[in-house]
Design an enzyme around this catalytic site. Structure first.
Site, short mmCIF file in Angstrom:
data_model
loop_
_atom_site.label_atom_id
_atom_site.label_comp_id
_atom_site.label_asym_id
_atom_site.label_seq_id
_atom_site.Cartn_x
_atom_site.Cartn_y
_atom_site.Cartn_z
N ARG A 1 2.25 6.90 -5.48
CA ARG A 1 3.72 6.93 -5.54
C ARG A 1 4.21 6.52 -6.93
NH1 ARG A 1 4.84 2.82 -1.58
NH2 ARG A 1 2.59 2.58 -1.36
N HIS B 1 -0.17 -2.54 4.26
CA HIS B 1 0.03 -1.60 3.16
C HIS B 1 0.52 -0.29 3.76
CE1 HIS B 1 -0.75 0.94 -0.29
NE2 HIS B 1 -1.04 -0.11 -1.01
#
Lengths: 599, 251
Positions: free
Chosen positions: A255, A235
């Site tokens: 994000r 990740h």
């Protein structure tokens, strides 16, 4: 041997999202069902999932449908996904989300009162049903409460160490109670593995202690096969500071909700890392990227929302090039882009986590983040419709199953995977059990052997401490089979794994059988080593770069490898055998989707 | 930034035990759970402790640190002086299994007794429609990570084993409140809250709210409103009359 015995139609190993969904379906299909889990009910790793459940419900974008979701999933996995799993997943996810509401889940809402959906990497439309940034908790609690309401038997803090088989397939499982150390056996014609992943073989990981690859290893030892094991997802955004929290997940929702990545010079570096494969659908300028959040029809996605493999590699490159933060990460900035109120509302867990653990106020300053081992795409090779492994009576669902995500999983597709394939596995396991006629019996010799193996660490004296061996394995996988790989390094890892296997065979534990974590780790280590060997062997064999597998010595994708899966099996001498297998052929009507949906 | 800390950790089982003293290294940024893990890895391999996520999300590593109910993973070592002895003991409300691990099955027993969620039918198109403002009240309680620190601190059961039969504890009173306020649930649990789960035993000292690592306002937002709703129902003359003439039996 003192042994507690039980009899069921279906035994589900693991009580995360996939295990509980499987148990619910098996129970509702009329099968006598038990769940066996290593932790207390409600603590499984699913609870850590933050962002949401990907499902093309079209609550915000009527243009969204299963075909777009299917396409996004396949492209995110660099087309190595089993097409049939990706199809079923995209088609069934919306119903799986809706039924959670009938069991009490409370998702965030749209202004029309429908389930709200948020943006995530690789998804064309806002698609993730969510509850703030604690969607996994909502999912696990809902399934837990449903499991309790149905009266399903749950064996908590109980670890399965062996699957039991006869010539016709599965006969049951053997394990021990953590609390007492006493042995227990379940006789059952169907076993569903829902044990999650393998992250604890790596040094920096978002995974909990439970993620030791035990389901992968149990399946392999019972005669099943593993597919795509070389694909491990790092990740892009784990915490990097302070050292004790290194690896803890920072949700992609940061994000999705407007956060951007910057290097030490303050540049939004992701614009420098847009691969050709995604160029047509990715914004070229910061202005276009920023407009996309409000107008997806006329703008393209920000590069921060490329699939995870792309972002993780980019961060890795920036840090290697000397443009990282003081603690070896990059900056993830949402403070300068969204109001404090918005951040606290949308990302309450992240706000809390950084404030408590790093003394950072994410509404006022940037976070420092870097890649962390998060998910294994590889897993038990299963039939896409039933989740059946190659051993009759054995099923696998969720992270422990392979094929669904190809070489890279999109964020949000894990929770939907658990629900769609957990349900299918539970259904098929119940059918298999109800159809299997004739008596099954647990073999006394096999039970005795499983008991002896479990107690062996107590018999040896003066051996090594299991914690030291685990630490060395984690360092090996981190250094040599991590985010960027080369043949000499992976070969060196395989040599070290062989040496570690001898050390595991010799280690000893102190104390007695009652709630003894050192003993538990000693029993987990052989699983971790076997799975690490599978990952390393497959990583050495695949001489290309694709998704979660990056070879510095073979940096490009390869057309031949695009048609090839690697399958691990257990050779008669106990070693891991690797075979190449052609990818299943996608039918024409699905292949057409990649032309019809605009990029 | 590394220093040696003095830790006193309770070790033992249901038969008894005592505090044992250890000297153990502490590094910058660490939490109590890191130090417990270092003890396991270097000094006492069989030290029993529960943990999973190490990020305050699963509620496994509950214990008492210097006498206060806390999550060990969210208790930073920087909150103690370097020369301060840190004492870690198991939760007192629950029977000890071994070392820092307690038998929390009381909570699972109570959870199974709560009347299950019962939804209204879906809309014709297969969706449920509810407004954000209506989901938020119950969402606060669904943030609960089931660490059981509220149960541990609640004096009704902390020192009164006999109350466990008649009192479910704050965690399950807010579970009842959550269902009571749930926009899709149609079942009335007010009678059960009072009669079966011991709502009346709570005398709102708010200790549970103080220790909640999720910041849930158990007392103000959950238990007090539930008490008010129970009172409304009991003293509503129509309900009373209905139950007397047998048309609206008590639920």
């Amino acid at each position: 041997m003192d042994l507690e015995r039980h009899e069921y139609d279906v035994v589900v190993v693991g009580a995360g999202g996939a295990g509980l969904r499987a148990a619910i379906e098996a129970s509702e299909s009329g099968a006598r069902t038990a769940v066996v889990c290593k932790s207390l009910l409600g603590k499984a790793h699913t609870v850590m999932a933050e962002g949401g459940i990907a499902a093309a419900m079209a609550n915000l974008y009527p243009e969204d449908n299963w075909r777009v979701h299917f396409r996004d999933t396949m492209r995110g996995g660099k087309m190595l996904n089993h097409w049939r799993m990706a199809q079923l997943h995209a088609q069934e996810a919306p119903d799986r989300v809706r039924e959670l509401e009938d069991w009490g889940a409370l998702f965030d809402r749209t202004p029309d009162g429908l389930i709200s959906q948020r943006d995530f990497g690789g998804h064309r439309y806002a698609r993730l049903a969510h509850v703030g940034d604690r969607t996994g908790l909502e999912l696990i609690r809902t399934l837990q409460q449903r499991t309790v309401a149905l009266g399903i038997d749950v064996y908590m803090e109980c670890t399965v160490t062996r699957l039991l088989t006869d010539a016709d397939g599965i006969t049951g499982a053997f394990g021990y109670w953590r609390e007492s150390g006493r042995f227990v056996a379940w006789q059952a014609p169907s076993v569903v593995l829902a044990t999650g992943g393998i992250g604890k073989s790596y040094k920096v990981t978002s995974n909990s202690w439970e993620y030791t690859g035990d389901g992968h290893s149990l399946a392999l030892q019972a005669g099943a096969t593993l597919v795509n094991m070389e694909f491990v997802q790092f990740h892009p955004t784990g915490m990097v500071w302070p050292p004790s929290v290194r690896g803890i997940l920072v949700t992609e929702s940061v994000r999705g909700d407007g956060g951007v990545l910057r290097n030490s010079a303050g540049n939004r570096f992701m614009f420098d890392y847009i691969p050709d494969f995604f160029r047509k659908e990715t914004a070229e300028t910061e202005e276009e990227a920023d407009r996309w959040y409000d107008d997806k029809r006329n703008n393209r996605r920000p590069p921060e929302l490329l699939p995870r493999d792309e972002v993780a590699r980019a961060i890795n490159s920036e840090v290697k090039a000397g443009r990282g933060t003081p603690h070896g990460g990059v900056f993830l900035d949402i403070a300068s882009r969204r109001s404090a109120e918005y951040i606290r509302k949308r990302l309450p867990s992240m706000y809390h986590q950084f404030r408590e653990l790093a003394e950072v106020d994410i509404t006022a300053e940037a976070m420092e983040v870097g890649p962390t081992c998060h998910y294994v795409m590889g897993g038990v090779e299963v039939d896409p419709d039933t989740q059946a492994a190659r051993v009759p009576g054995l099923f696998a669902a969720g992270e422990v199953a392979g094929g669904m995500h190809g070489s890279n999983r999109l964020g949000g597709n894990s929770l939907s995977d658990l629900l769609v394939f957990g349900r299918r596995a539970g259904l098929a396991a119940a059918e298999h059990a109800l159809q299997r006629t004739g008596r099954i019996a647990l073999d006394d010799d096999a039970l005795a052997d499983a008991g002896r193996a479990a107690l062996a660490p107590f018999e040896r004296e003066g051996g090594e401490n299991p914690y030291t061996v685990q630490h060395d394995l984690q360092q090996t996988m981190h250094d040599l089979v991590g985010i960027i790989r080369t043949a000499p390094e992976v070969q060196q890892a395989l040599e070290r794994i062989a040496a570690l296997r001898q050390r595991v065979a010799d280690l000893s534990v102190e104390g007695h059988r009652q709630y003894n974590p050192g003993w538990h780790l000693a029993l987990d280590l052989p699983h971790m080593l076997l799975v690490s060997e599978c990952i390393a062997k497959a990583a050495l064999e695949r001489e290309e770069s694709r998704g979660g597998h990056t070879r510095d010595d073979f940096p490009a994708t390869d057309a031949e490898w695009a048609r090839t899966n690697l399958v691990c099996s257990r050779a008669p001498d106990g070693s891991v055998a690797l075979t190449r297998q052609p990818l299943p052929q996608m039918p024409h009507e699905l292949a057409e989707i990649f032309e019809e949906v605009p990029a | 930034m590394t220093y040696d800390a003095t830790f006193r950790v309770w070790r033992g089982d249901a038969g008894g035990g005592d505090l044992q003293t250890f000297t153990v290294a502490v590094n910058e940024g660490e939490v109590v759970l890191d130090v417990i893990h270092r003890l396991q890895a270097t000094q006492v391999g069989d030290l029993a402790v529960r943990w999973n996520c190490k990020a305050g999300k699963c509620g496994s590593c509950s214990a008492e640190v210097n006498g206060r109910p806390r999550l060990m993973c969210m208790t930073r070592m920087s909150t103690f002086g370097e020369d301060e002895t840190v004492t870690v003991t198991p939760m007192r409300t629950f029977p000890v299994i071994r070392d820092l691990v307690t038998d929390v099955s009381f909570n699972y027993t109570k959870a199974a007794q709560i009347p299950a969620f019962t939804p209204r039918p879906r809309d014709e198109d297969g969706n449920h429609r509810v407004q954000q403002v209506d989901v938020e009240r119950s969402q606060e309680f669904r943030k609960c990570i089931e660490c059981y620190l509220c149960q541990d601190t609640c004096h009704v059961i902390r020192d009164h084993e006999e109350n466990k039969a008649v009192f479910a504890g704050p965690r399950f009173l807010i579970r009842l409140a959550e269902l009571d306020m749930h926009p899709l649930d149609v079942r009335d649990r007010r009678g059960a809250a009072q009669d079966e789960f011991g709502l009346g035993y709570c005398n709102i000292t708010k200790c549970c709210t103080e220790v909640c690592p999720e910041g849930i306002h158990l007392t103000d937002n959950g238990i007090i409103p539930l008490k008010e709703r129970v009172v409304d129902r009991r003293y509503d003359p129509l309900t009373w009359l209905g139950s007397k003439i047998g048309r609206r039996p008590r639920q």
